[in-house]
Design an enzyme around this catalytic site. Structure first.
Site, PDB file in Angstrom:
ATOM      1  N   ASP A  14      11.956  -2.794  -5.166  1.00 46.72           N
ATOM      2  CA  ASP A  14      10.548  -2.840  -4.776  1.00 46.72           C
ATOM      3  C   ASP A  14       9.826  -1.700  -5.494  1.00 46.72           C
ATOM      4  O   ASP A  14      10.257  -1.267  -6.557  1.00 46.72           O
ATOM      5  CB  ASP A  14      10.402  -2.755  -3.254  1.00 46.72           C
ATOM      6  N   HIS A  46       9.051  -2.421  -8.854  1.00 47.90           N
ATOM      7  CA  HIS A  46       7.717  -3.001  -8.910  1.00 47.90           C
ATOM      8  C   HIS A  46       6.660  -1.998  -9.352  1.00 47.90           C
ATOM      9  O   HIS A  46       5.471  -2.238  -9.195  1.00 47.90           O
ATOM     10  CB  HIS A  46       7.337  -3.588  -7.543  1.00 47.90           C
TER      11      HIS A  46
END
Length: 397
Positions: free
Chosen positions: A223, A246
């Site tokens: 993430d 991310h």
């Protein structure tokens, strides 16, 4: 008085002073070894109570104290360290070993936190490894089975004057490190790692906090490498290697109607490698009084990043819980300076701003992003600002 007797008398005085100083030094640097409180490095025995007992002892000290975790692997089911009654204002946790979460995710998977420090001041953590052993929970989530949400790794809440240096955190069930409602926190030389397909394993998440510094760290997760939540101000991020993951994200913001904004954030000297995003601002397409302002992104290198520069104010996964009325979060005064490298998609700069409150004061200076050895594209919706210096892609502002 003879010279000899004068010398003897003064030597005696000097030895007395040295003896008192030596004993004072020992007394003011008390060391609390977790093994002395029952911790066992056999990977099977739960050492949670031993760690908490060592904390209670250090907390009661009227002088600086050190909690020491020797080499070895120590199993902790969960451990909460409260600081409301602490007499010591300088507690160091020095870790030479590895602290393990249970491999069976059901043991702590429904707990909010694994290791939590709450209402502490003057706490430092040096070295060591935290291993959340989250792989089995991620597999459960991927399979679509009924699984617990998972637990946060290391949390500091309502605390101040915190330093984390040289710590490794890996394979957390959820976020690795959470800084929540804190002031004056410094993280440096931190390494965070989890596979790129591990869900919700943000590296470092900061929210409702001020004067947080994150420096000289390497973060790769499934993430965000670093995520920035509501109420964050005076955040400094520098010299970070991010990937997989991310990227660095402000948001998502604007889920709540009443929500404090994000301001005075500096992100500089960061390398993104193979990440989904680079520099992202993300807000829900919902009504909110939040804001994002006075942000600087500077000296950034992108390597095969899918969305190097992106503002997404229409975030609405699966089109659920979003009334499509436009984001209420006001975005202004964001500077991008010296951003270079390669995009994995044709559109390297995407500003998709709120139709209700268009972005204002966006500044692009010396941006050089390519896609397959050609200039990348830029897309602007409801975005205002200016571009200067080198422009690749051509600005859409």
């Amino acid at each position: 008085m003879s010279k000899m007797s004068f010398l003897v008398k003064n030597l005696t005085l000097l030895f007395t002073i040295f003896f008192l100083f030596f004993n004072y030094s020992i007394a003011t640097n008390a060391i609390y070894n977790v093994k002395n409180y029952g911790a066992k490095s056999n990977v099977k025995s739960d050492s949670s109570k031993a760690f908490v007992s060592a904390w209670v002892a250090a907390c009661a000290s009227t002088s600086p104290a050190t909690i020491y975790v020797p080499k070895g692997s120590y199993l902790l089911k969960s451990a909460y360290f409260h600081g409301e009654t602490c007499k010591s204002k300088a507690i160091t946790l020095r870790i030479d070993g590895t602290i393990l979460a249970p491999s069976n995710y059901n043991v702590i998977g429904n707990d909010e936190n694994w290791i939590k420090f709450e209402r502490v001041s003057g706490v430092s953590i040096y070295g060591g490894t935290l291993d959340g052993q989250g792989a089995s929970l991620w597999a459960c989530k991927t399979s679509g089975n009924n699984c617990p949400q998972g637990t946060m790794g290391l949390t500091f809440s309502n605390s101040s004057n915190i330093e984390i240096s040289g710590l490794t955190s890996k394979n957390s069930q959820l976020f690795h490190i959470l800084v929540d409602s804190c002031d004056n926190v410094k993280l440096q030389g931190v390494k965070v790692s989890a596979p790129g397909n591990s869900p919700n394993t943000d590296g470092i998440h900061v929210q409702y906090s001020s004067r947080v510094t994150i420096m000289n760290s390497r973060i790769g997760t499934g993430d965000d490498c670093i995520s920035i939540g509501p109420g964050t101000s005076h955040l400094w991020i520098q010299n970070i290697a991010c990937g997989p993951g991310h990227g660095i994200s402000i948001g998502s913001l604007g889920w709540d109607e009443e929500e404090p904004g994000v301001q005075n954030v500096t992100v500089k000297t960061v390398t993104f490698t193979g990440t989904k995003n680079g520099l992202r601002v993300k807000t829900w397409a919902r009504s909110s009084n939040g804001f994002v302002k006075n942000i600087l992104f500077q000296h950034i290198v992108m390597s095969d990043v899918q969305n190097p520069i992106i503002i997404d104010q229409n975030y609405c996964p699966n089109n659920e819980n979003c009334p499509h009325q436009g984001s209420g979060v006001k975005i202004s005064d964001i500077k991008y300076q010296d951003i270079r490298g390669t995009s994995a998609t044709e559109v390297a700069v995407k500003f998709d701003c709120s139709k209700k409150y268009p972005c204002s004061g966006i500044s692009l200076e010396d941006v050089n992003l390519s896609y397959k050895e050609q200039p990348a594209d830029a897309s602007c919706v409801n975005a205002g600002g200016r571009a200067s210096g080198f422009e690749k892609p051509n600005s859409c502002l």
